[in-house]
Enzyme design. Structure first.
Site, PDB file in Angstrom:
ATOM      1  N   CYS A   2       0.822  -1.220   0.000  1.00 54.03           N
ATOM      2  CA  CYS A   2       0.000   0.000   0.000  1.00 54.03           C
ATOM      3  C   CYS A   2       0.852   1.264   0.000  1.00 54.03           C
ATOM      4  CB  CYS A   2      -0.857   0.040   1.248  1.00 54.03           C
ATOM      5  SG  CYS A   2      -1.807  -1.438   1.509  1.00 54.03           S
ATOM      6  N   ARG A  27       5.051  -0.112  -6.092  1.00 52.28           N
ATOM      7  CA  ARG A  27       5.023  -0.917  -4.869  1.00 52.28           C
ATOM      8  C   ARG A  27       4.011  -2.058  -4.960  1.00 52.28           C
ATOM      9  NH1 ARG A  27       7.013   2.084  -0.395  1.00 52.28           N
ATOM     10  NH2 ARG A  27       5.569   1.022   0.962  1.00 52.28           N
ATOM     11  N   LYS A 487      13.907 -15.012  -9.991  1.00 54.89           N
ATOM     12  CA  LYS A 487      13.618 -13.935 -10.948  1.00 54.89           C
ATOM     13  C   LYS A 487      12.660 -14.428 -12.021  1.00 54.89           C
ATOM     14  CE  LYS A 487      14.754 -11.441  -9.354  1.00 54.89           C
ATOM     15  NZ  LYS A 487      15.229 -10.689  -8.239  1.00 54.89           N
ATOM     16  N   GLU A 490       9.015 -15.097 -10.563  1.00 52.45           N
ATOM     17  CA  GLU A 490       8.207 -13.980 -10.074  1.00 52.45           C
ATOM     18  C   GLU A 490       7.670 -13.081 -11.169  1.00 52.45           C
ATOM     19  OE1 GLU A 490      11.881 -11.332  -8.336  1.00 52.45           O
ATOM     20  OE2 GLU A 490       9.875 -10.796  -7.697  1.00 52.45           O
ATOM     21  N   HIS A 506      19.472 -36.878  -5.500  1.00 46.72           N
ATOM     22  CA  HIS A 506      18.698 -37.153  -4.282  1.00 46.72           C
ATOM     23  C   HIS A 506      17.218 -36.853  -4.472  1.00 46.72           C
ATOM     24  CE1 HIS A 506      22.426 -37.888  -2.194  1.00 46.72           C
ATOM     25  NE2 HIS A 506      22.902 -36.807  -2.779  1.00 46.72           N
ATOM     26  N   LYS A 602       6.355  -4.357  -3.991  1.00 48.04           N
ATOM     27  CA  LYS A 602       7.786  -4.052  -3.918  1.00 48.04           C
ATOM     28  C   LYS A 602       8.308  -4.082  -2.491  1.00 48.04           C
ATOM     29  CE  LYS A 602      11.780  -2.811  -5.485  1.00 48.04           C
ATOM     30  NZ  LYS A 602      12.584  -3.900  -6.091  1.00 48.04           N
TER      31      LYS A 602
HETATM   32  C1  F6R Z   1      12.627 -10.486  -5.632  1.00 48.27           C
HETATM   33  C2  F6R Z   1      12.340  -9.458  -4.678  1.00 48.27           C
HETATM   34  C3  F6R Z   1      11.997  -9.832  -3.276  1.00 48.27           C
HETATM   35  C4  F6R Z   1      12.768  -8.951  -2.293  1.00 48.27           C
HETATM   36  C5  F6R Z   1      12.311  -9.238  -0.865  1.00 48.27           C
HETATM   37  C6  F6R Z   1      13.090  -8.440   0.157  1.00 48.27           C
HETATM   38  O1  F6R Z   1      12.988  -9.948  -6.859  1.00 48.27           O
HETATM   39  O2  F6R Z   1      12.382  -8.305  -4.987  1.00 48.27           O
HETATM   40  O3  F6R Z   1      12.252 -11.174  -3.043  1.00 48.27           O
HETATM   41  O4  F6R Z   1      14.128  -9.182  -2.441  1.00 48.27           O
HETATM   42  O5  F6R Z   1      10.952  -8.926  -0.738  1.00 48.27           O
HETATM   43  O6  F6R Z   1      12.930  -7.082  -0.030  1.00 48.27           O
HETATM   44  P1  F6R Z   1      13.885  -6.035   0.638  1.00 48.27           P
HETATM   45  O7  F6R Z   1      15.237  -6.212   0.050  1.00 48.27           O
HETATM   46  O8  F6R Z   1      13.303  -4.702   0.319  1.00 48.27           O
HETATM   47  O9  F6R Z   1      13.907  -6.324   2.111  1.00 48.27           O
END
Ligand code: F6R
Length: 607
Positions: A2, A27, A487, A490, A506, A602
């Site tokens: 948010c 975000r 990557k 997601e 395994h 984000k």
């Molecule tokens: C993957 C990604 C997330 C962040 C995670 C931690 O591309 O962006 O996995 O790395 O949410 O976020 P921060 O670094 O902001 O704590």
């Protein structure tokens, strides 16, 4: 997650609110809304499900010249994404926008029997609670908010307006960021300083437990216990170019491509190739304190966790008598882990606001352990709460998928490891190869991006219909494989998982069939031959493999991404660029939203 914006001043509030919300779009959100107040208190509330463009369409039919207002982008937690559940929420003459979660909202709702709730949200309960406390007198809105917050349990960043007080906004925070931008005859409110860029450079970051009454030319802050707080005004460093696409089609591509520059910023003034030394000011540890470190606990989520894993592999190569544990914050916060007193914790977070990482930081501090932040967002909560830190300085990372932050987090942590090794008296000849490679890494990244882009684009097109992928690596290439798989999954929604090569037999080897493709990272080095044997095992079972390597490759694989470089130690970081590009081009080939993948946000400020 948010986003909150607010404006009180001389200009059109709707204009700022919409442009501010657009800045926060990255975000992640599923609905949006604004409310503005005319001088006589008449309110105009507009909310819409989906994109901000939907809100703008509605706003075009309800244009106002009001000079006070608040706005919100919502990422659903309680109740589905819908107009009804979108913020601002109204209770009587009160309007509230809220980030976070009010954990005791059910209990509070039971107490508010007379209120006719319109939504399923916890936020509406808080709005109703504030309205129930609103009484005429001095600063009635502020007083009502304070009384309500004393009963609320959970996390919040809030902004509140009232039809009775059309020239003020009340804001408060507990666990969810809020920043106040100070202008000339105007004051801004936002959950993220990027919304303020271009409007003012003067910012006041609210601390947990603080509440503020904001007018166009005043900011009064106090604690919930009514103690006055003197505001510390800080400079916002971000410029407008840093939050624009700069000619690229997507922020993600821009952020991948700007890694030579962003890593250069991480290294600036810290790496001294001629002297063969690293100097970090931020951690604030003396030589004696560095010498005493016997354990490192590295804490992060998602990509930050992978960066910690990779950095851990490196640091243990050159730092004697030290144990390193890299942990996932959401798990670690509930473990009963004993941390020895001679440990230091590295708290890794791009946003500096991730709820789980922040919770770990607080737990670790309680145990008396020194905490060092590896953070990007200047002034973020984690950056302010750690004992010391090294900013990675990569500039705003807007795309949800983290790319440039990863590269710089790894190197920032390795540099911290090098300062420990220096203090412990490790021979400089042992450390020199690391320092030499780090110094030229930005340039090598530039070369690899140039060389790899076209081949990776072709490969992405070839595999764009696949729904399953396996990423493989050994040693430093293993965290690289993990990050590559994350990557891809997601943003392109391919079911991608990573395995250590040695783990194949395994279990995962059973998966190999024509629904899968595999991505193998094969850096030069002692373990190359072992990895080749594992590649053969996959090929013998009909695997379709993409090999990413800095050696000449005569393997009978489907595709090879050649990384031409003299770098050896940090070759996995260069190989990770191929993963970033592969994820990007797979996603554009599939036609998905690159910068805002479904269901994700984000900055994950809730647990
Ligand atoms: C993957 C990604 C997330 C962040 C995670 C931690 O591309 O962006 O996995 O790395 O949410 O976020 P921060 O670094 O902001 O704590």
């Amino acid at each position: 997650m948010c986003g909150i914006v607010g404006y009180v001043g001389e200009k059109n509030a709707q204009d700022f609110l919409i442009s501010g919300l657009k800045r926060l779009e990255y975000r992640g959100y599923d609905s949006a809304g604004i409310v503005t107040l005319a001088e006589d208190g008449e309110a105009t509330l507009i909310r819409a499900k989906g994109k901000i463009s939907n809100l703008e369409e509605k706003m075009a039919k309800a244009k106002r010249s009001d000079k006070t207002g608040i706005g919100h982008t919502r990422w659903a937690t309680h109740g589905e994404p819908s107009e009804r559940n979108a913020h601002p929420h109204k209770a009587g003459k009160i309007y509230l926008v809220h980030n976070g979660i009010i954990e005791n909202y059910k209990e509070l709702k039971n107490e508010l029997k007379d209120f006719d709730f319109q939504s399923e949200t916890d936020t509406e309960v808080l709005a109703a609670l504030i309205a129930s406390f609103y009484k005429d007198g001095e600063h009635p809105l502020l007083n009502a908010v304070v009384q309500a917050l004393k009963l609320a349990k959970g996390t919040y960043g809030i902004a509140v307006v009232s039809e009775n007080n059309p020239d003020e906004i009340v804001v408060a925070r507990a666990g969810s960021p809020l920043v106040i931008g100070v202008g000339h005859d105007e004051t801004f409110v936002a959950s993220d300083a990027s919304a303020l860029v271009g409007h003012t450079k003067q910012a006041i970051y609210l601390n947990d437990g603080e509440v503020a009454r904001v007018t166009k030319n005043s900011v009064e802050i106090k604690t919930l216990n009514a103690e006055p707080v003197s505001a510390k005004v800080e400079e916002i460093e971000t410029n407008l170019a840093a939050i624009q696409k700069g000619g690229y089609e997507h922020f993600l591509l821009k952020e991948i491509m700007e890694q030579p520059e962003s890593l250069t910023e991480t290294l600036r003034g810290r790496i001294h190739k001629e002297e063969g030394t690293v100097r970090l000011g931020g951690p604030g540890l003396s030589e004696a304190e560095l010498r005493k470190i016997k354990h490192l606990v590295i804490v992060g989520c998602g990509t930050a966790y992978h960066a910690g894993l990779l950095a851990g592999y490196y640091i243990e190569q050159f730092t004697p008598e030290i144990t390193i544990e890299t942990v996932i914050a959401s798990e670690y916060r509930y473990r009963h882990a004993y941390i020895p007193k001679d440990a230091v914790a590295l708290i890794v977070s791009q946003s500096g606001e991730t709820a789980d990482t922040l919770a770990c930081l607080r737990e670790i501090k309680k145990q008396g352990i020194k905490t060092i932040g590896i953070v990007n967002a200047i002034g973020s909560t984690i950056a302010r709460e750690v004992d010391g830190g090294t900013y990675v300085h990569v500039g705003p990372e807007i795309s949800v998928a983290s790319t440039k932050a990863f590269t710089s987090q790894v190197i920032a942590m390795v540099m911290f490891g090098l300062t420990i090794a220096q203090a412990k008296g490790v021979r400089s000849s042992m450390l020199k190869p690391y320092i030499d490679e780090i110094a030229v890494l930005p340039e090598e990244i530039g070369k690899v991006l140039e060389e790899a882009t076209e081949p990776v684009k072709r490969i992405a097109d070839k595999y764009k219909t696949y729904e399953h992928a396996i990423y493989l690596g050994r040693d430093t290439a293993y965290p690289t494989a993990m990050e590559g798989a994350l990557k891809l999954k997601e943003i392109s929604y391919v079911d991608a998982n990573a395995y250590a090569f040695g783990e194949l037999k395994h279990g995962p080897l059973a998966l190999i069939d024509d629904r899968f493709f595999e991505v193998a990272f094969l850096p030069k080095g002692d373990l190359y031959e072992k990895a080749i044997s594992n590649v053969q095992e996959v090929l013998a079972r009909g695997g379709k493999m993409i090999v990413v390597t800095n050696r000449d490759c005569d393997l009978a694989v489907e595709d090879v991404v050649k990384i031409t470089t003299d770098i050896e130690i940090f070759a996995p970081i260069l190989m990770n660029l191929a993963s970033q590009l592969l994820a990007y081009y797979m996603t554009t080939a599939k036609g998905y939203n690159v910068d805002q993948p479904r269901n994700l946000a984000k900055s994950v400020t809730v647990e």
